[in-house]
Design a protein around this motif. Structure first.
Motif, mmCIF file in Angstrom:
data_model
loop_
_atom_site.group_PDB
_atom_site.id
_atom_site.type_symbol
_atom_site.label_atom_id
_atom_site.label_comp_id
_atom_site.label_asym_id
_atom_site.label_seq_id
_atom_site.Cartn_x
_atom_site.Cartn_y
_atom_site.Cartn_z
ATOM 1 N N GLY A 14 1.168 -1.480 -0.113
ATOM 2 C CA GLY A 14 -0.268 -0.316 0.061
ATOM 3 C C GLY A 14 0.723 1.302 -0.166
ATOM 4 N N LEU A 15 1.052 2.057 -0.373
ATOM 5 C CA LEU A 15 1.533 3.897 -0.590
ATOM 6 C C LEU A 15 0.108 4.665 -0.323
ATOM 7 C CD1 LEU A 15 3.066 3.828 -3.804
ATOM 8 C CD2 LEU A 15 3.664 5.191 -1.892
ATOM 9 N N ASP A 16 0.286 4.698 1.027
ATOM 10 C CA ASP A 16 -0.094 6.262 1.001
ATOM 11 C C ASP A 16 1.049 7.777 1.620
ATOM 12 O OD1 ASP A 16 -2.033 8.427 2.060
ATOM 13 O OD2 ASP A 16 -2.526 7.595 4.185
ATOM 14 N N VAL A 17 0.952 8.818 0.285
ATOM 15 C CA VAL A 17 2.144 9.847 0.125
ATOM 16 C C VAL A 17 1.135 10.879 1.451
ATOM 17 C CG1 VAL A 17 3.735 9.180 -1.485
ATOM 18 C CG2 VAL A 17 1.633 10.422 -1.495
ATOM 19 N N ASP A 18 0.163 11.243 1.250
ATOM 20 C CA ASP A 18 -0.834 12.542 1.818
ATOM 21 C C ASP A 18 -1.527 12.360 2.745
ATOM 22 O OD1 ASP A 18 -2.501 11.298 0.075
ATOM 23 O OD2 ASP A 18 -2.820 13.048 -1.226
ATOM 24 N N ASN A 19 -1.733 11.538 3.660
ATOM 25 C CA ASN A 19 -2.754 11.098 4.485
ATOM 26 C C ASN A 19 -3.934 12.222 4.222
ATOM 27 O OD1 ASN A 19 -1.158 9.592 5.764
ATOM 28 N ND2 ASN A 19 -0.117 11.534 6.195
ATOM 29 N N PHE A 20 -4.653 11.705 3.147
ATOM 30 C CA PHE A 20 -5.994 12.342 1.933
ATOM 31 C C PHE A 20 -6.294 11.311 1.125
ATOM 32 C CE2 PHE A 20 -8.662 15.056 -0.273
ATOM 33 C CZ PHE A 20 -9.369 15.105 0.406
ATOM 34 N N PRO A 21 -7.509 10.728 1.100
ATOM 35 C CA PRO A 21 -8.538 11.680 2.198
ATOM 36 C C PRO A 21 -8.598 10.428 3.716
ATOM 37 C CG PRO A 21 -9.945 9.849 0.804
ATOM 38 C CD PRO A 21 -8.256 9.812 0.133
ATOM 39 N N VAL A 22 -8.797 11.131 4.413
ATOM 40 C CA VAL A 22 -8.506 10.945 5.719
ATOM 41 C C VAL A 22 -9.769 9.552 6.190
ATOM 42 C CG1 VAL A 22 -9.234 10.972 8.494
ATOM 43 C CG2 VAL A 22 -8.085 13.096 7.050
ATOM 44 N N PHE A 62 0.973 7.277 -7.834
ATOM 45 C CA PHE A 62 1.028 8.565 -9.520
ATOM 46 C C PHE A 62 2.210 9.648 -8.499
ATOM 47 C CE2 PHE A 62 0.360 13.339 -10.490
ATOM 48 C CZ PHE A 62 0.305 13.008 -11.882
ATOM 49 N N ILE A 63 2.354 10.183 -7.530
ATOM 50 C CA ILE A 63 2.596 11.195 -6.555
ATOM 51 C C ILE A 63 4.169 10.702 -6.517
ATOM 52 C CG2 ILE A 63 3.432 12.213 -4.856
ATOM 53 C CD1 ILE A 63 1.370 13.759 -6.688
ATOM 54 N N GLN A 64 3.969 9.430 -6.144
ATOM 55 C CA GLN A 64 4.999 8.590 -5.770
ATOM 56 C C GLN A 64 6.416 7.771 -7.305
ATOM 57 O OE1 GLN A 64 6.051 8.493 -2.964
ATOM 58 N NE2 GLN A 64 8.007 7.251 -2.723
ATOM 59 N N TYR A 65 5.385 7.989 -8.093
ATOM 60 C CA TYR A 65 5.985 7.215 -9.265
ATOM 61 C C TYR A 65 7.390 8.918 -9.642
ATOM 62 C CZ TYR A 65 6.443 6.309 -14.719
ATOM 63 O OH TYR A 65 7.179 6.557 -15.571
ATOM 64 N N ASN A 66 6.462 9.952 -9.641
ATOM 65 C CA ASN A 66 6.954 11.245 -9.830
ATOM 66 C C ASN A 66 8.060 11.490 -9.100
ATOM 67 O OD1 ASN A 66 5.416 12.397 -12.025
ATOM 68 N ND2 ASN A 66 3.992 12.863 -11.067
ATOM 69 N N GLY A 79 11.672 12.661 -11.131
ATOM 70 C CA GLY A 79 12.179 13.722 -10.475
ATOM 71 C C GLY A 79 11.378 14.853 -10.440
ATOM 72 N N LEU A 80 10.164 14.903 -10.004
ATOM 73 C CA LEU A 80 9.183 15.669 -9.700
ATOM 74 C C LEU A 80 8.803 15.403 -8.872
ATOM 75 C CD1 LEU A 80 7.014 17.586 -10.518
ATOM 76 C CD2 LEU A 80 5.276 16.176 -11.592
ATOM 77 N N GLN A 81 9.384 16.825 -7.640
ATOM 78 C CA GLN A 81 8.927 16.407 -5.810
ATOM 79 C C GLN A 81 7.971 16.983 -5.761
ATOM 80 O OE1 GLN A 81 10.848 14.404 -3.665
ATOM 81 N NE2 GLN A 81 12.026 14.391 -5.993
ATOM 82 N N ASP A 82 7.079 17.965 -6.547
ATOM 83 C CA ASP A 82 6.272 19.468 -6.225
ATOM 84 C C ASP A 82 5.095 18.066 -6.535
ATOM 85 O OD1 ASP A 82 7.865 20.510 -7.081
ATOM 86 O OD2 ASP A 82 5.893 22.016 -8.311
ATOM 87 N N TYR A 83 3.840 18.827 -5.597
ATOM 88 C CA TYR A 83 2.460 17.489 -5.132
ATOM 89 C C TYR A 83 1.309 18.471 -5.878
ATOM 90 C CZ TYR A 83 -1.488 15.882 -2.486
ATOM 91 O OH TYR A 83 -2.311 15.273 -2.116
ATOM 92 N N ILE A 84 1.418 17.346 -6.384
ATOM 93 C CA ILE A 84 0.194 17.883 -7.560
ATOM 94 C C ILE A 84 -1.228 18.332 -6.785
ATOM 95 C CG2 ILE A 84 -0.379 17.797 -10.377
ATOM 96 C CD1 ILE A 84 2.040 18.467 -10.138
ATOM 97 N N GLN A 85 -2.099 19.132 -7.317
ATOM 98 C CA GLN A 85 -2.981 18.957 -6.550
ATOM 99 C C GLN A 85 -4.514 18.867 -7.747
ATOM 100 O OE1 GLN A 85 -3.410 22.709 -4.055
ATOM 101 N NE2 GLN A 85 -2.738 21.933 -2.316
ATOM 102 N N CYS A 86 -5.902 18.572 -7.216
ATOM 103 C CA CYS A 86 -6.443 17.716 -8.353
ATOM 104 C C CYS A 86 -8.145 19.592 -7.767
ATOM 105 C CB CYS A 86 -7.188 16.811 -7.988
ATOM 106 S SG CYS A 86 -6.112 15.255 -8.628
ATOM 107 N N THR A 103 -0.659 24.106 -14.345
ATOM 108 C CA THR A 103 -0.323 22.875 -13.204
ATOM 109 C C THR A 103 1.677 22.729 -14.104
ATOM 110 O OG1 THR A 103 -0.450 20.660 -14.267
ATOM 111 C CG2 THR A 103 -1.070 21.215 -13.266
ATOM 112 N N VAL A 104 2.710 22.863 -13.334
ATOM 113 C CA VAL A 104 3.881 22.173 -13.426
ATOM 114 C C VAL A 104 4.181 20.423 -14.519
ATOM 115 C CG1 VAL A 104 4.498 20.861 -11.337
ATOM 116 C CG2 VAL A 104 6.541 22.069 -12.432
ATOM 117 N N LEU A 105 3.123 20.060 -14.533
ATOM 118 C CA LEU A 105 3.272 19.071 -15.676
ATOM 119 C C LEU A 105 3.359 19.660 -17.083
ATOM 120 C CD1 LEU A 105 0.182 17.126 -13.747
ATOM 121 C CD2 LEU A 105 2.732 15.978 -13.635
ATOM 122 N N PRO A 106 3.219 19.861 -17.534
ATOM 123 C CA PRO A 106 4.000 20.355 -18.972
ATOM 124 C C PRO A 106 5.354 21.018 -19.410
ATOM 125 C CG PRO A 106 1.912 21.495 -18.539
ATOM 126 C CD PRO A 106 2.163 21.283 -17.257
#
Length: 163
Positions: free
Chosen positions: A14-22, A32-36, A41-48, A64-67
């Motif tokens: 299991g992978l939980d990088v942001d403790n969300f949703p509670v 997706f975030i952990q793969y980045n 090499g993308l450390q930013d947290y991408i928000q939905c 976003t920073v994604l492009p």
């Protein structure tokens, strides 16, 4: 880390990088975030931001920073291993879904992700119905290590940078 090493590391975990949703850890978004972080090499947290759902990664891509890290590929193009596959609201994902693409089989996508429906990382075959498209790493799905090694190889062959 390579794409395959990432899958080996996280498969069955299991992978939980942001403790969300509670109360609902281990979402597809966490992969997706952990793969980045580990492969791209993308450390930013991408928000939905628009809806709070992962389809926002596709719909709000240009804001976003994604492009800087990915090219947006139409759903009718053939996906490549290492692409990010994103679904909108559809039978396999009523609220949207995001995975790592292993293989595009046309009407079926072989993917790695979680919350599909297990709460840990698995490889699955999912219908392409509802697929919005792919995000392809700008480095052509090369790993950070490959990009650095290629650059160092160029410098070694041409240390002055003169053709």
């Amino acid at each position: 880390m390579t794409f395959d090493q990432f899958i080996t590391k996280w498969n069955g975990n299991g992978l939980d990088v942001d403790n969300f949703p509670v109360g609902q850890p281990n979402q597809c978004f966490d992969v997706f975030i952990q793969y980045n972080r580990e492969v791209i090499g993308l450390q930013d947290y991408i928000q939905c931001k628009s809806s709070g759902l992962v389809k926002d990664i596709w719909n709000d891509f240009d804001n976003t920073v994604l492009p800087q890290f990915y090219d947006k590929i139409d759903r009718y193009a053939k996906g490549e291993k290492g692409d990010i596959a994103i679904w909108g609201n559809c039978p396999i994902a009523p609220y949207s879904h995001i995975t790592l693409l292993i293989e595009d089989k046309g009407t079926i996508q072989r993917v790695f992700g979680q919350n599909q429906p297990e709460s840990y990382c698995t490889t699955k075959e999912l219908s392409s119905t509802g697929l919005l498209g792919y995000l392809r790493p700008k480095n052509g799905n090369a790993t950070r290590e490959q990009v650095i090694a290629d650059y160092l190889d160029i410098l070694e062959r041409n240390p002055a940078g003169v053709d």
